[in-house]
Design a protein around this motif. Structure first.
Motif, PDB file in Angstrom:
ATOM      1  N   ASP A 473       0.847  -1.189   0.000  1.00 22.74           N
ATOM      2  CA  ASP A 473       0.000   0.000   0.000  1.00 22.74           C
ATOM      3  C   ASP A 473       0.888   1.247   0.000  1.00 22.74           C
ATOM      4  N   PRO A 474       0.316   2.417  -0.254  1.00 27.30           N
ATOM      5  CA  PRO A 474       1.133   3.636  -0.331  1.00 27.30           C
ATOM      6  C   PRO A 474       1.945   3.927   0.930  1.00 27.30           C
ATOM      7  N   ALA A 478       5.975   4.173   0.840  1.00 32.33           N
ATOM      8  CA  ALA A 478       6.779   5.315   1.285  1.00 32.33           C
ATOM      9  C   ALA A 478       7.827   4.872   2.300  1.00 32.33           C
ATOM     10  N   HIS A 479       7.456   3.904   3.147  1.00 31.83           N
ATOM     11  CA  HIS A 479       8.406   3.392   4.145  1.00 31.83           C
ATOM     12  C   HIS A 479       9.563   2.653   3.461  1.00 31.83           C
ATOM     13  N   GLY A 593       8.032  -0.261  -3.842  1.00 34.11           N
ATOM     14  CA  GLY A 593       7.703   1.053  -3.309  1.00 34.11           C
ATOM     15  C   GLY A 593       7.322   2.039  -4.393  1.00 34.11           C
ATOM     16  N   THR A 594       8.041   2.024  -5.514  1.00 34.79           N
ATOM     17  CA  THR A 594       7.737   2.928  -6.622  1.00 34.79           C
ATOM     18  C   THR A 594       6.353   2.647  -7.181  1.00 34.79           C
ATOM     19  N   HIS A 595       6.003   1.374  -7.379  1.00 33.36           N
ATOM     20  CA  HIS A 595       4.679   1.029  -7.907  1.00 33.36           C
ATOM     21  C   HIS A 595       3.576   1.415  -6.931  1.00 33.36           C
ATOM     22  N   VAL A 608      17.051   9.099  -5.759  1.00 31.05           N
ATOM     23  CA  VAL A 608      17.657   8.911  -4.439  1.00 31.05           C
ATOM     24  C   VAL A 608      17.583   7.448  -4.027  1.00 31.05           C
ATOM     25  N   GLY A 609      16.431   6.790  -4.335  1.00 27.31           N
ATOM     26  CA  GLY A 609      16.303   5.371  -4.030  1.00 27.31           C
ATOM     27  C   GLY A 609      17.309   4.534  -4.801  1.00 27.31           C
ATOM     28  N   ALA A 610      17.505   4.867  -6.101  1.00 25.26           N
ATOM     29  CA  ALA A 610      18.485   4.138  -6.916  1.00 25.26           C
ATOM     30  C   ALA A 610      19.900   4.353  -6.383  1.00 25.26           C
TER      31      ALA A 610
END
Length: 677
Positions: A473-474, A478-479, A593-595, A608-610
């Motif tokens: 879930d969103p 985000a977490h 998380g992106t999806h 930033v995640g990459a």
């Protein structure tokens, strides 16, 4: 002369005058006080000890009566005690197991043993009671020690009783060490590898007879008889058998007990050689050289006795061979992670891609089971099984987890340094291997990360589009993205924890491979009756063969998964910020998380995640590789000087042929094809 030096000389003079009034005293009290006076403080350098020692020499030189008194006191002390245990046992591993040795050393540190006035070894523990005594005494120039012996007139008549006692005790120390060496030669741990020791005349037993005859020849005769060298030949045969057993242990495994036995044999044979040279020097050795050897032996005894209760020495001195056997097993596995030809290079990508597919599913299972609200212990069990069984499946399918490679390839790199006589040749081979490891590592990481990301994204998109099912879930999405942030989360420290576990998994693999060989697990499996009845002879043989070659990898992968799964829960129970970050799972979490947050997510967050995934992977590799390389080099006795100049050679190789670090040269492929042909 400074006030401090004047005070020191005054104390020294008073102490020596007290010695002059009690020359027949055989206790070590005044000698201990003399050492305390010369001992440098914790913040002082060895030059302070040298200065104080030379002040002692000047005082003895100017006041001959004090030198004579100190000589008489030393003579009384040495003539009244037995030296044999000091000469034969100091610095030699005790006849006890590892844990009993550890407990005795810990007890010795907390509660010093009582002093027995009959033994010189107890005098050493009384006089040299500081762990640093061996260091500062060894730093004093040998010329100063020679001068002290001259001032004490150790070759004079006053010192004759001590000289006779020392010679007698050297013979007795040889007898004691010889008996212990003979007993070690009949240890079951040795006979298992070399049954010929029980069937034929053993040099371990023969040397005992030779030592007894040697002592009889040279104590019953007043004249010095020449030495025929037969004892040295027998001791050399003992060492040769030790080398043979070590070579065989590479194929049959090694146990802790064998490590102790082999180390004791080497120590005792070396001590017997030294004692023989001291009691009966070779004709070519002059008096000055013999005295220098005696001084070195004395300083060696001081160092060994001051570290008698050192726990660190016990670990480093008795686990080196075992560590080498374990890392050698790891290096055999590491050879599979080094690619030379382009075919092997692309094969590694396919193996890593297959592992990435499974890791994407493992990350999904972890996310789904995390929603069940299980109690902490059961959550740790479920996550451990998810990781552990997933990694085992990856191994069974002959796939590759990229971060498992550094712990294996480090032992392979260390093995490349071993046995090469020419330093440039060693570094050249190491540079070639480093290039091969570099390109293998990046292509396997690419397979894990890229396919792991695509697998996770595909699962999320198919579930959301066709099944109306969203695994994340969103809020959870985000977490997941926040946990990848390199600055605002604990991603990098948690990646370092995972790197430590990767290093440990390599050691675990090598340990279980060694245990499989040492305990003959495949042979014992074939003798299990109910397994033979259940599987049949042919299947049981195949199972035993598989266990022989894969037990270490299976246990290493499963226990690595258990470490990853339990760490977050242990952190929760202890209230500590403990967790793990693994690059392949981080890439899958980035996709989930992106999806979950939608494709209209700010591209900065994705970037930033990459970046976080890249840094997590880099941390995983650096930590696991550096720890594994350190252990591999230490286990082979390779010093830092042996690798000096490697960085320059690697930099030159990278500047001249950078492509080798990322892509296999065409000639490597051709050469490999020719070799196969």
């Amino acid at each position: 002369m400074t006030t401090h030096s004047t005070a020191y000389v005054a104390e020294l003079t008073a102490l020596l005058e007290e010695v002059a009034r009690n020359t027949t005293d055989t206790t070590g009290e005044r000698l201990a006080r003399l050492i305390v006076l010369m001992r440098p403080g914790r913040r002082d350098g060895v030059e302070v000890a040298e200065s104080r020692f030379r002040a002692l020499l000047r005082l003895l030189d100017t006041r001959a009566e004090l030198a004579s008194a100190l000589s008489a006191h030393l003579n009384a002390v040495l003539a009244a005690r037995m030296h044999r245990t000091l000469y034969a046992e100091s610095g030699v591993l005790a006849n006890q197991g590892f844990f009993s040795g550890l407990s005795s050393r810990l007890l010795g540190r907390m509660l010093p043993p009582a002093v027995d006035a009959d033994f010189l070894r107890d005098l050493f523990s009384e006089v040299f009671d500081d762990a640093g005594d061996g260091e500062w005494m060894s730093a004093i120039p040998r010329e100063d020690w020679q001068a002290l012996l001259d001032l004490l007139q150790v070759t004079g008549d006053v010192f004759a009783p001590a000289r006779r006692q020392i010679r007698h005790e050297l013979f007795e120390a040889m007898r004691m060490a010889s008996h212990r060496l003979a007993a070690l030669g009949m240890e079951p741990a040795l006979l298992r590898y070399l049954p010929a020791l029980a069937r034929h005349e053993s040099p371990f037993l023969a040397q005992s007879d030779e030592v007894r005859a040697f002592i009889a020849r040279h104590t019953d005769s007043d004249e010095v008889l020449p030495h025929d060298g037969h004892l040295e030949v027998l001791l050399e045969q003992c060492v040769s058998y030790v080398d043979t057993i070590r070579r065989r242990s590479r194929e049959a495994g090694v146990g802790v007990n064998l490590v102790f036995v082999l180390a004791r044999i080497e120590q005792i044979t070396g001590r017997l050689r030294l004692l023989r040279m001291l009691v009966l020097p070779d004709p070519a050795v002059d008096a000055q050289t013999l005295r220098a050897r005696a001084i070195d032996f004395f300083l060696c005894l001081v160092r060994q006795e001051t570290r008698r209760n050192s726990v660190r020495d016990l670990f480093s001195g008795t686990t080196e061979l075992l560590a080498r056997r374990v890392t050698e097993q790891a290096s055999k596995s590491g050879e599979h992670y080094v690619t030379e030809s382009r075919g092997e290079f692309f094969g590694m990508f396919r193996a890593a891609a297959g592992a990435g597919l499974i890791i994407g599913c493992m990350a999904l299972i972890k996310i789904v089971t995390g929603k069940l609200g299980l109690p902490p212990v059961w959550e740790a069990v479920v996550h451990s099984l998810d990781y552990g069984l997933g990694f085992v499946l990856i191994h069974i399918l002959h796939l590759t987890v990229a971060t498992k490679q550094p712990a294996m390839t480090a032992a392979t790199l260390a093995a490349a340094l071993d046995g090469k006589q020419n330093r440039d040749a060693r570094l050249g081979v190491l540079a070639d291997l480093a290039a091969q490891v570099s390109r293998t590592q990046w292509i396997s990481i690419a397979g894990n990360v890229l396919i792991g990301f695509l697998t996770a994204m595909s699962i999320a998109m198919v579930g959301g589009t066709f099944l109306d099912w969203h695994p994340v879930d969103p809020v959870k999405g985000a977490h997941l993205l926040h946990d990848l942030h390199p600055l605002f989360s604990m991603a990098i420290p948690h990646a370092a924890i995972a790197g430590v576990f990767l290093f440990l998994s390599g050691l675990i693999s090598g340990y279980y491979d060694n245990q499989s060989l040492y305990h003959r697990v495949p042979e014992r499996l074939r003798r299990v009756k109910w397994l033979r009845a259940l599987l049949g002879e042919a299947r049981l043989n195949r199972l035993a063969d598989y266990i022989e070659h894969n037990l270490g990898a299976l246990m290493g992968n499963f226990l690595f998964g258990c470490m990853l799964g339990c760490t977050p829960i242990i952190g929760q129970l202890l209230g500590l910020p403990l967790d793990i970050r693994h690059v392949a799972f981080a890439s899958a979490n980035l996709a989930y998380g992106t999806h979950a947050l939608g494709f209209d997510l700010d591209w900065h967050a994705i970037a930033v995640g990459a970046l976080g995934v890249m840094l997590i992977g880099l941390t995983n590799l650096i930590v696991s590789f550096s720890l594994a390389m350190k252990v591999a080099l230490r286990s082979r006795g390779i010093e830092p000087e042996d690798t000096r100049g490697l960085s320059v050679k690697l930099a030159r190789r990278f500047l001249t042929r950078p492509r080798d670090f990322f892509w296999p040269p065409r000639q490597d492929s051709t050469a490999a094809d020719e070799a196969r042909g």
